[in-house]
Scaffold this motif. Structure first.
Motif, PDB file in Angstrom:
ATOM      1  N   PHE A  99       0.838  -1.197   0.000  1.00 45.85           N
ATOM      2  CA  PHE A  99       0.000   0.000   0.000  1.00 45.85           C
ATOM      3  C   PHE A  99       0.876   1.253   0.000  1.00 45.85           C
ATOM      4  CE2 PHE A  99      -2.243   3.419   2.148  1.00 45.85           C
ATOM      5  CZ  PHE A  99      -3.391   3.496   1.377  1.00 45.85           C
ATOM      6  N   PHE A 100       1.864   1.289   0.893  1.00 42.84           N
ATOM      7  CA  PHE A 100       2.748   2.461   0.969  1.00 42.84           C
ATOM      8  C   PHE A 100       3.485   2.661  -0.368  1.00 42.84           C
ATOM      9  CE2 PHE A 100       3.472   2.675   5.896  1.00 42.84           C
ATOM     10  CZ  PHE A 100       2.165   3.095   6.049  1.00 42.84           C
ATOM     11  N   LYS A 101       3.980   1.587  -0.947  1.00 42.25           N
ATOM     12  CA  LYS A 101       4.737   1.702  -2.210  1.00 42.25           C
ATOM     13  C   LYS A 101       3.871   2.291  -3.313  1.00 42.25           C
ATOM     14  CE  LYS A 101       8.774  -0.984  -2.233  1.00 42.25           C
ATOM     15  NZ  LYS A 101       9.262  -2.363  -2.131  1.00 42.25           N
ATOM     16  N   GLU A 102       2.648   1.764  -3.402  1.00 41.51           N
ATOM     17  CA  GLU A 102       1.714   2.220  -4.426  1.00 41.51           C
ATOM     18  C   GLU A 102       1.395   3.700  -4.250  1.00 41.51           C
ATOM     19  OE1 GLU A 102      -1.372  -1.060  -4.780  1.00 41.51           O
ATOM     20  OE2 GLU A 102      -2.525   0.804  -4.483  1.00 41.51           O
ATOM     21  N   GLN A 103       1.134   4.083  -3.012  1.00 40.01           N
ATOM     22  CA  GLN A 103       0.767   5.477  -2.731  1.00 40.01           C
ATOM     23  C   GLN A 103       1.955   6.422  -2.940  1.00 40.01           C
ATOM     24  OE1 GLN A 103      -2.421   6.675  -1.625  1.00 40.01           O
ATOM     25  NE2 GLN A 103      -3.034   4.665  -2.322  1.00 40.01           N
ATOM     26  N   GLU A 104       3.156   5.892  -2.682  1.00 39.41           N
ATOM     27  CA  GLU A 104       4.342   6.719  -2.902  1.00 39.41           C
ATOM     28  C   GLU A 104       4.510   6.962  -4.400  1.00 39.41           C
ATOM     29  OE1 GLU A 104       8.449   7.038  -0.575  1.00 39.41           O
ATOM     30  OE2 GLU A 104       8.430   5.298  -1.901  1.00 39.41           O
ATOM     31  N   LYS A 105       4.255   5.911  -5.176  1.00 41.16           N
ATOM     32  CA  LYS A 105       4.338   6.029  -6.635  1.00 41.16           C
ATOM     33  C   LYS A 105       3.344   7.073  -7.151  1.00 41.16           C
ATOM     34  CE  LYS A 105       4.745   2.146  -9.761  1.00 41.16           C
ATOM     35  NZ  LYS A 105       4.210   0.861  -9.642  1.00 41.16           N
ATOM     36  N   ASN A 106       2.175   7.115  -6.517  1.00 37.05           N
ATOM     37  CA  ASN A 106       1.146   8.088  -6.925  1.00 37.05           C
ATOM     38  C   ASN A 106       1.373   9.458  -6.312  1.00 37.05           C
ATOM     39  OD1 ASN A 106      -0.043   5.966  -8.176  1.00 37.05           O
ATOM     40  ND2 ASN A 106      -1.608   5.636  -6.607  1.00 37.05           N
ATOM     41  N   ASN A 107       2.512   9.614  -5.648  1.00 39.80           N
ATOM     42  CA  ASN A 107       2.844  10.910  -5.043  1.00 39.80           C
ATOM     43  C   ASN A 107       1.929  11.322  -3.904  1.00 39.80           C
ATOM     44  OD1 ASN A 107       4.988  12.501  -5.370  1.00 39.80           O
ATOM     45  ND2 ASN A 107       4.401  13.184  -7.440  1.00 39.80           N
ATOM     46  N   GLU A 108       1.269  10.353  -3.292  1.00 38.83           N
ATOM     47  CA  GLU A 108       0.352  10.675  -2.187  1.00 38.83           C
ATOM     48  C   GLU A 108       1.114  10.778  -0.872  1.00 38.83           C
ATOM     49  OE1 GLU A 108      -2.878  11.215  -2.253  1.00 38.83           O
ATOM     50  OE2 GLU A 108      -3.319  10.678  -4.314  1.00 38.83           O
ATOM     51  N   LEU A 109       2.181   9.975  -0.749  1.00 44.80           N
ATOM     52  CA  LEU A 109       2.905   9.965   0.527  1.00 44.80           C
ATOM     53  C   LEU A 109       4.369   9.618   0.310  1.00 44.80           C
ATOM     54  CD1 LEU A 109       3.284   6.710   1.065  1.00 44.80           C
ATOM     55  CD2 LEU A 109       1.075   6.884   2.128  1.00 44.80           C
ATOM     56  N   GLN A 110       5.106   9.752   1.411  1.00 46.97           N
ATOM     57  CA  GLN A 110       6.520   9.421   1.389  1.00 46.97           C
ATOM     58  C   GLN A 110       6.762   8.370   2.462  1.00 46.97           C
ATOM     59  OE1 GLN A 110       8.832  12.805   2.593  1.00 46.97           O
ATOM     60  NE2 GLN A 110      10.711  11.624   2.579  1.00 46.97           N
ATOM     61  N   ILE A 111       7.460   7.305   2.097  1.00 43.37           N
ATOM     62  CA  ILE A 111       7.743   6.240   3.071  1.00 43.37           C
ATOM     63  C   ILE A 111       8.864   6.698   4.004  1.00 43.37           C
ATOM     64  CG2 ILE A 111       8.598   3.872   3.314  1.00 43.37           C
ATOM     65  CD1 ILE A 111       7.243   3.285   0.584  1.00 43.37           C
ATOM     66  N   LEU A 112       8.647   6.533   5.316  1.00 39.77           N
ATOM     67  CA  LEU A 112       9.653   6.987   6.289  1.00 39.77           C
ATOM     68  C   LEU A 112      10.555   5.845   6.756  1.00 39.77           C
ATOM     69  CD1 LEU A 112       7.361   9.246   8.521  1.00 39.77           C
ATOM     70  CD2 LEU A 112       8.829   9.967   6.642  1.00 39.77           C
ATOM     71  N   THR A 113      10.119   4.607   6.527  1.00 41.84           N
ATOM     72  CA  THR A 113      10.900   3.441   6.974  1.00 41.84           C
ATOM     73  C   THR A 113      11.261   2.620   5.738  1.00 41.84           C
ATOM     74  OG1 THR A 113       8.755   2.417   7.314  1.00 41.84           O
ATOM     75  CG2 THR A 113       9.908   3.161   9.288  1.00 41.84           C
ATOM     76  N   LYS A 114      12.475   2.762   5.248  1.00 42.19           N
ATOM     77  CA  LYS A 114      12.856   2.015   4.043  1.00 42.19           C
ATOM     78  C   LYS A 114      12.720   0.515   4.302  1.00 42.19           C
ATOM     79  CE  LYS A 114      13.502   5.488   1.479  1.00 42.19           C
ATOM     80  NZ  LYS A 114      12.183   5.883   0.982  1.00 42.19           N
ATOM     81  N   LYS A 115      13.132   0.123   5.517  1.00 40.84           N
ATOM     82  CA  LYS A 115      12.941  -1.273   5.942  1.00 40.84           C
ATOM     83  C   LYS A 115      12.056  -1.248   7.184  1.00 40.84           C
ATOM     84  CE  LYS A 115      16.835  -3.818   4.291  1.00 40.84           C
ATOM     85  NZ  LYS A 115      18.267  -3.581   4.417  1.00 40.84           N
ATOM     86  N   PRO A 116      11.273  -2.318   7.401  1.00 35.88           N
ATOM     87  CA  PRO A 116      10.418  -2.291   8.600  1.00 35.88           C
ATOM     88  C   PRO A 116      11.259  -2.306   9.877  1.00 35.88           C
ATOM     89  CG  PRO A 116      10.401  -4.460   7.573  1.00 35.88           C
ATOM     90  CD  PRO A 116      11.143  -3.561   6.640  1.00 35.88           C
TER      91      PRO A 116
END
Ligand SMILES: C[S@@+](CC[C@H](N)C(=O)[O-])C[C@H]1O[C@@H](n2cnc3c(N)ncnc32)[C@H](O)[C@@H]1O
Length: 299
Positions: A257-274
């Motif tokens: 979900f995070f990856k998809e939303q980041e691709k759509n420019n909706e959000l930025q992932i803060l944890t590259k790894k969990p």
């Protein structure tokens, strides 16, 4: 309240609550994370807590009086509902703007130890597993009445159970003789069916079947998808989403979900790894050992 909040320091780090900001605890449980947030967003910040289980919801009413210093009565709103209805809950409760939301997935200690709903293979309780006792579907219904092929599918998909076929063959026979209504009846059947050295004894042989039933009964994976989707829509720009998962299926949903939303420019992932708990945390709270935290920030 007996639940020890998992990855508490990390949750606070990523949510980064500031005075007077508002937050949502989508899985308030026994309010461990919520109390820490209320300490950081005082004097006037609010927390809207959502809890699907009515017994836990009742218990939560009592914490209002527990900490008058934090003025919990004025600042904590608790709703007995599912986070799958997040948008509607926010609309009905007038808590805006929202600066962050946490999802601490799964169940809390009280549900395993005291709810009597059959979540633990170590107890002998009715095969129920409903978070919300007002719904019809129970684990016993699945085990006794669902088509064998459908049960095999949930064991494989939700339990990642390698022996799903072997288990349903045994179940088909057992169902001819009697109803399987208790957890120990199911555990006995699994014990007879599964290899003695199941998974090199790394996990209890009933773990995966119990996990699969719980997910199916409570539609947990669908709810997570829905909750995350709605979370993005209700958060302020720069608002944070934190997800703590306890098994790979949940974690995969959050990650994708995070990856998809980041691709759509909706959000930025803060944890590259969990983020996983430290060895010290796992020692103090063994329940935390499989926890994984992912965080993101709305653009
Ligand atoms: C791991 S516990 C949360 C513990 C909490 N963070 C604490 O520190 O006390 C997860 C909680 O989420 C609740 N829950 C599960 N599915 C839910 C849903 N769809 N909506 C709201 N609450 C849910 C469970 O009943 C459980 O109490």
């Amino acid at each position: 309240m007996s639940h020890v909040p998992v990855l508490l320091k990390e949750v606070i780090h990523y949510l980064n609550p500031q005075p007077n900001e508002n937050f949502i605890d989508a899985t308030i449980g026994e309010a461990g994370h919520t109390m820490a947030i209320l300490d950081k967003n005082k004097p006037n910040g609010k927390v809207l807590g959502i809890e699907i289980n009515p017994d836990l919801f009742q218990k939560l009413q009592r914490i209002e009086n527990e900490d008058s210093k934090l003025n919990v009565k004025e600042r904590l709103i608790v709703v007995n509902d599912s986070y799958a209805n997040l948008k509607e809950i926010v609309r009905n409760n007038n808590v805006q703007p929202i600066h962050g939301i946490i999802f601490d997935l799964g169940i809390c200690s009280w549900q395993i130890e005291s709810s009597g709903k059959g979540f633990s293979y170590q107890k002998d309780e009715p095969l129920d597993m409903r978070f919300n006792p007002n719904q019809d579907l129970t684990a016993a219904e699945i085990i006794n009445f669902w088509e064998i092929e459908k049960i095999e599918q949930i064991l494989r998909e939700y339990g990642e159970e390698r022996y799903s076929h072997r288990i349903v063959v045994a179940l088909k026979e057992a169902r001819k003789k009697e109803r399987i209504v208790g957890t120990q009846q199911l555990v006995d059947l699994l014990k007879k069916t599964l290899p003695k050295n199941y998974d090199n004894r790394r996990i209890h042989f009933a773990t995966r079947v119990f996990q699969a039933l719980r997910i199916a009964v409570n539609k947990e994976l669908e709810n997570i998808e829905e909750g995350l989707k709605q979370a993005v829509q209700i958060l302020e720009p720069k608002g944070k989403i934190v997800v703590i998962s306890f098994h790979s299926l949940e974690d995969r949903i959050a990650k994708r979900f995070f990856k998809e939303q980041e691709k759509n420019n909706e959000l930025q992932i803060l944890t590259k790894k969990p983020i996983s708990p430290s060895i010290e945390e796992i020692k103090k709270n063994p329940r935390s050992r499989s926890a994984k935290l992912r965080a993101a920030q709305i653009n």
